[in-house]
Design a protein around this motif. Structure first.
Motif, mmCIF file in Angstrom:
data_model
loop_
_atom_site.group_PDB
_atom_site.id
_atom_site.type_symbol
_atom_site.label_atom_id
_atom_site.label_comp_id
_atom_site.label_asym_id
_atom_site.label_seq_id
_atom_site.Cartn_x
_atom_site.Cartn_y
_atom_site.Cartn_z
ATOM 1 N N ARG A 143 0.851 -1.201 0.000
ATOM 2 C CA ARG A 143 0.000 0.000 0.000
ATOM 3 C C ARG A 143 0.879 1.240 0.000
ATOM 4 N N SER A 190 -8.441 -2.432 -2.006
ATOM 5 C CA SER A 190 -8.216 -1.403 -3.023
ATOM 6 C C SER A 190 -9.301 -0.327 -3.025
ATOM 7 N N GLY A 191 -10.466 -0.616 -2.446
ATOM 8 C CA GLY A 191 -11.512 0.406 -2.408
ATOM 9 C C GLY A 191 -12.408 0.270 -1.196
ATOM 10 N N CYS A 193 -12.276 -0.554 3.470
ATOM 11 C CA CYS A 193 -11.518 -0.876 4.691
ATOM 12 C C CYS A 193 -11.897 -2.278 5.166
ATOM 13 N N THR A 216 -17.650 4.948 6.132
ATOM 14 C CA THR A 216 -18.400 3.746 6.530
ATOM 15 C C THR A 216 -17.725 3.072 7.728
ATOM 16 N N ARG A 217 -16.400 2.992 7.676
ATOM 17 C CA ARG A 217 -15.644 2.394 8.787
ATOM 18 C C ARG A 217 -15.991 3.092 10.090
ATOM 19 N N VAL A 250 -15.671 -2.819 4.391
ATOM 20 C CA VAL A 250 -16.687 -1.771 4.482
ATOM 21 C C VAL A 250 -16.309 -0.609 3.582
ATOM 22 N N THR A 252 -18.389 2.837 1.057
ATOM 23 C CA THR A 252 -19.607 3.358 0.437
ATOM 24 C C THR A 252 -20.078 2.421 -0.672
HETATM 25 N N1 PMP Z 1 -10.466 2.752 1.243
HETATM 26 C C1 PMP Z 1 -10.391 3.073 -0.047
HETATM 27 C C2 PMP Z 1 -9.082 2.994 -0.743
HETATM 28 C C3 PMP Z 1 -11.536 3.488 -0.744
HETATM 29 O O1 PMP Z 1 -11.472 3.833 -2.026
HETATM 30 C C4 PMP Z 1 -12.765 3.550 -0.059
HETATM 31 C C5 PMP Z 1 -14.000 3.971 -0.792
HETATM 32 N N2 PMP Z 1 -14.192 5.343 -0.725
HETATM 33 C C6 PMP Z 1 -12.783 3.200 1.288
HETATM 34 C C7 PMP Z 1 -11.625 2.801 1.911
HETATM 35 C C8 PMP Z 1 -14.050 3.294 2.074
HETATM 36 O O2 PMP Z 1 -14.319 4.651 2.333
HETATM 37 P P1 PMP Z 1 -15.796 5.176 2.539
HETATM 38 O O3 PMP Z 1 -16.407 4.339 3.598
HETATM 39 O O4 PMP Z 1 -15.648 6.584 2.947
HETATM 40 O O5 PMP Z 1 -16.484 5.018 1.230
#
Ligand code: PMP
Length: 303
Positions: A143, A190-191, A193, A216-217, A250, A252
């Motif tokens: 990362r 990658s997107g 937590c 969301t976390r 977790v 969005t």
């Molecule tokens: N980590 C990464 C790298 C992300 O792209 C996302 C999506 N936005 C998240 C964590 C989760 O974040 P959130 O709960 O704010 O969407």
């Protein structure tokens, strides 16, 4: 055809263009937010989850990468509302991106000429009756970190780090990657937590673990504590994942996504975990405005 809000107005998506000479097109210079809206069929309202928090994070991302904010928080919120109304979204959940981009000719070090677009799509929530657990692999890609490209900023270019790991995981027969940081500890996917459940306790990497400070976390930590779970935010070893009772992502977009295998290790009994499933069900009730205790986190939009 969707309507996209760009440079102050809502126009057809195919007319919403960004100059190929721009730093956004040439170097991936943009910051963005991914936001979800959930349709409440009883109330005929579209609820946006944590809208203000997303805009606060967008403005923080702008600050970190020296993007002068083209609009105020209030103007950004108005742009999003006007875009949802322009698209006349009804009977549907949505996902939208708010992206601050570098407009016109410029280079990767440009510090001026920024503008913004809001681009929405229809997107259904997870079907709780058709839940599939994913297989994750610990990536051999590391990362990015706070001294390279801070994951705390939601910068478009950061996602190329995710791209390496995601495509590698897919090529190796997995669904998603999980990254280690430069300290060898678990960071995030990658997107999304990551959380584990061990002996009824939730554990997730803390916010200095090379993660995006996920909205969301933060909410899941608050909610899990509200319903009586102990939650630990701390450094997390990869072998703790292998030995966890449950693992879930977790975010969005991810909402709450069960993981049933990490590398060659089956998690729990290999089925979607009961705590994971409960959290997902409760989360979907909360974000769609069915659980009024958390209604303060929702922005209703009536067309
Ligand atoms: N980590 C990464 C790298 C992300 O792209 C996302 C999506 N936005 C998240 C964590 C989760 O974040 P959130 O709960 O704010 O969407």
């Amino acid at each position: 055809m969707y309507k996209v809000w760009i440079r102050g107005k809502n126009i057809d998506e195919d007319k919403a263009v960004v100059n190929v000479m721009s730093p956004t097109a040439q170097f991936g210079l943009n910051v963005f937010e991914g936001i979800r809206g959930y349709w409440n069929e009883d109330e005929e309202v579209l609820y946006i989850f944590k809208l203000k928090e997303h805009i606060d994070r967008l403005l923080e991302s702008c600050k970190l990468v020296s993007i002068s904010t083209p609009y105020t928080k209030e103007e950004i919120i108005e742009a999003i509302k006007s875009n949802i109304i322009a698209n006349n979204f009804k009977n549907t959940d949505i996902a939208l991106r708010v992206t601050v981009f570098a407009d016109g000719i410029g280079s990767w070090h440009s510090v001026e000429n920024f503008d913004m677009f809001v681009s929405p799509i229809r997107r259904k929530r997870t079907d709780i009756n058709n839940l599939k657990g994913l297989k994750a692999s610990i990536s051999s890609w590391q990362r990015i970190n706070d001294n390279i490209l801070p994951p705390r900023a939601k910068l478009g270019a950061n996602y190329i780090n995710g791209r390496y790991a995601y495509l590698q995981a897919k090529a190796d027969g997995y669904d998603v990657p999980l990254f280690l940081g430069n300290d060898g500890k678990i960071t995030e996917s990658s997107g999304a937590c990551v959380f584990i459940v061990k002996n009824g306790k939730l554990i997730t990497p803390d916010i200095t673990s090379s993660i995006l400070e996920s909205i969301t976390r933060k909410f899941i930590i608050e909610y899990a504590k509200d319903i009586g779970y102990e939650v630990e935010e701390r450094k997390l070893d990869r072998t703790e994942l292998y030995l966890a009772d449950e693992v879930f992502l977790v975010g969005t977009a991810a909402e709450i996504t069960p993981i049933v295998k990490v590398d060659k290790f089956i998690i729990g009994n290999g089925e979607v975990g009961t705590i994971t499933k409960k959290l997902l069900k409760d989360y979907l009730d909360i974000v769609s405005g069915k659980n009024k205790k958390y209604i303060k986190y929702l922005t209703p939009i009536k067309g």
